[in-house]
Design a protein around this motif. Structure first.
Motif, short mmCIF file in Angstrom:
data_model
loop_
_atom_site.label_atom_id
_atom_site.label_comp_id
_atom_site.label_asym_id
_atom_site.label_seq_id
_atom_site.Cartn_x
_atom_site.Cartn_y
_atom_site.Cartn_z
N VAL A 43 0.84 -1.21 0.00
CA VAL A 43 0.00 0.00 0.00
C VAL A 43 0.87 1.25 0.00
O VAL A 43 0.57 2.23 -0.70
N SER A 44 1.96 1.24 0.75
CA SER A 44 2.86 2.40 0.79
C SER A 44 3.45 2.69 -0.58
O SER A 44 3.49 3.85 -1.02
N LEU A 45 3.93 1.65 -1.26
CA LEU A 45 4.55 1.84 -2.57
C LEU A 45 3.54 2.38 -3.58
O LEU A 45 3.85 3.29 -4.36
N GLU A 46 2.33 1.83 -3.57
CA GLU A 46 1.31 2.34 -4.49
C GLU A 46 1.01 3.80 -4.20
O GLU A 46 0.91 4.63 -5.12
N SER A 47 0.87 4.15 -2.93
CA SER A 47 0.53 5.52 -2.55
C SER A 47 1.64 6.49 -2.90
O SER A 47 1.38 7.67 -3.14
N ALA A 48 2.88 6.00 -2.92
CA ALA A 48 4.01 6.85 -3.26
C ALA A 48 4.17 7.03 -4.76
O ALA A 48 5.03 7.79 -5.21
N GLY A 49 3.35 6.35 -5.56
CA GLY A 49 3.39 6.52 -7.01
C GLY A 49 3.98 5.36 -7.78
O GLY A 49 4.13 5.43 -9.00
N ILE A 50 4.31 4.27 -7.10
CA ILE A 50 4.85 3.08 -7.76
C ILE A 50 3.71 2.11 -8.03
O ILE A 50 2.97 1.75 -7.11
N PRO A 51 3.52 1.68 -9.28
CA PRO A 51 2.39 0.78 -9.59
C PRO A 51 2.43 -0.51 -8.78
O PRO A 51 3.30 -1.35 -8.97
N MET A 52 1.50 -0.64 -7.86
CA MET A 52 1.39 -1.83 -7.02
C MET A 52 -0.10 -2.08 -6.75
O MET A 52 -0.90 -1.16 -6.77
N LEU A 56 -8.91 -8.35 11.52
CA LEU A 56 -9.48 -7.31 10.66
C LEU A 56 -8.97 -5.93 11.04
O LEU A 56 -8.56 -5.17 10.17
N TRP A 57 -9.00 -5.59 12.33
CA TRP A 57 -8.58 -4.25 12.71
C TRP A 57 -7.09 -4.05 12.44
O TRP A 57 -6.65 -2.93 12.11
N GLY A 58 -6.32 -5.11 12.52
CA GLY A 58 -4.91 -5.01 12.17
C GLY A 58 -4.72 -4.73 10.69
O GLY A 58 -3.87 -3.94 10.29
N VAL A 59 -5.54 -5.40 9.86
CA VAL A 59 -5.48 -5.18 8.41
C VAL A 59 -5.85 -3.73 8.07
O VAL A 59 -5.15 -3.05 7.30
N ILE A 60 -6.96 -3.25 8.65
CA ILE A 60 -7.41 -1.89 8.35
C ILE A 60 -6.39 -0.87 8.82
O ILE A 60 -6.03 0.07 8.09
N ALA A 61 -5.90 -1.04 10.05
CA ALA A 61 -4.94 -0.08 10.59
C ALA A 61 -3.64 -0.08 9.79
O ALA A 61 -3.06 0.99 9.52
N THR A 62 -3.18 -1.25 9.39
CA THR A 62 -1.93 -1.34 8.63
C THR A 62 -2.08 -0.71 7.25
O THR A 62 -1.19 0.01 6.78
N ALA A 63 -3.21 -0.98 6.58
CA ALA A 63 -3.45 -0.39 5.26
C ALA A 63 -3.56 1.12 5.36
O ALA A 63 -3.00 1.85 4.52
N ALA A 64 -4.26 1.62 6.37
CA ALA A 64 -4.39 3.07 6.55
C ALA A 64 -3.03 3.70 6.82
O ALA A 64 -2.69 4.75 6.26
N ALA A 65 -2.23 3.05 7.67
CA ALA A 65 -0.89 3.57 7.97
C ALA A 65 -0.01 3.58 6.72
O ALA A 65 0.73 4.53 6.46
N GLY A 66 -0.09 2.51 5.93
CA GLY A 66 0.68 2.45 4.69
C GLY A 66 0.26 3.53 3.71
O GLY A 66 1.11 4.14 3.04
N ALA A 67 -1.05 3.78 3.64
CA ALA A 67 -1.55 4.83 2.74
C ALA A 67 -1.03 6.19 3.16
O ALA A 67 -0.56 6.98 2.32
N VAL A 68 -1.09 6.48 4.44
CA VAL A 68 -0.63 7.79 4.93
C VAL A 68 0.88 7.94 4.74
O VAL A 68 1.36 8.98 4.27
#
Length: 218
Positions: free
Chosen positions: A23-32, A52-64
């Motif tokens: 998620v971090s790489l995609e958000s930074a502009g790298i196609p993922m 589930l909450w771990g998945v959501i929190a990790t994805a949100a953190a990666g996005a930010v």
């Protein structure tokens, strides 16, 4: 099928770390496949292999995190690159000035709703940096968009299981119908009124194109 197998293998082996990195790489502009990784991880959570909450929190953190990296790159290096090479992709000075004007007027909306649009999910942060969108506002709208996005797709994958992979996009669009309609209307408006908007931008930002400034003249 190999791609799906590899993605599931990475999630099984590395779990939350794989979610964060993809998620971090995609958000930074790298196609993922950030969205796909989120949904697949949520399905694993439904099977009891992740939380589930771990998945959501990790994805949100990666996005930010990824978006802030993209914002920094755009802020530090994006404008000179766009100014020098933008003409090769029909990004001339008038359109660059239009971009500055739109971020001044609607920057928060672009950052928030961009999380739900494939192209903007990868490049909205970079464009915000290029246009020197205020970082505090960027962080607020970016975090809000990342959290809502992770919650919507994560909860959907968890509740609907593997079937959600086939319906993730329609479900997400249905849940965010107002936003999508807004983008469609906005896109059509820009397409058919681009010249008028460019003239409006010129009146608001007269003179030659200069690098956007952050509030306070930085």
């Amino acid at each position: 099928m190999d791609f799906v197998h590899d993605l599931h293998g990475a999630l099984h082996t590395y779990g939350y770390l794989a979610i964060f990195v993809i998620v971090s790489l995609e958000s930074a502009g790298i196609p993922m496949p950030g969205e796909t990784a989120l949904v697949a991880a949520a399905i694993l959570a439904g099977e009891g292999k992740l939380h589930l909450w771990g998945v959501i929190a990790t994805a949100a953190a990666g996005a930010v995190f990824g978006d802030n990296c993209g914002y920094w790159v755009g802020r530090e290096f994006g404008f000179p690159i766009a100014l020098r090479y933008g003409r090769y992709v029909r990004l001339d000075e008038r359109r660059m000035k239009l971009g500055q004007y739109l971020f001044i007027r609607h920057g928060g909306k672009i950052v928030f709703f961009g999380r739900f649009v494939a192209f903007l999910r990868a490049f909205a942060a970079f464009l915000a940096g290029v246009n020197r969108f205020n970082w505090e506002r960027f962080f607020f709208f970016n975090a809000a968009g990342g959290i809502v996005w992770a919650a919507v797709y994560g909860s959907g994958g968890y509740l609907l299981g593997k079937a959600f992979e086939a319906y993730a996009r329609p479900v997400g669009i249905a849940a965010l119908a107002a936003a999508v309609v807004g983008f469609i209307v906005g896109g059509r408006f820009i397409r058919y009124h681009e010249q008028a908007l460019e003239e409006e931008a010129e009146r608001a930002l007269p003179g030659p194109l200069v690098p956007p400034k952050e509030p306070g003249g930085k």
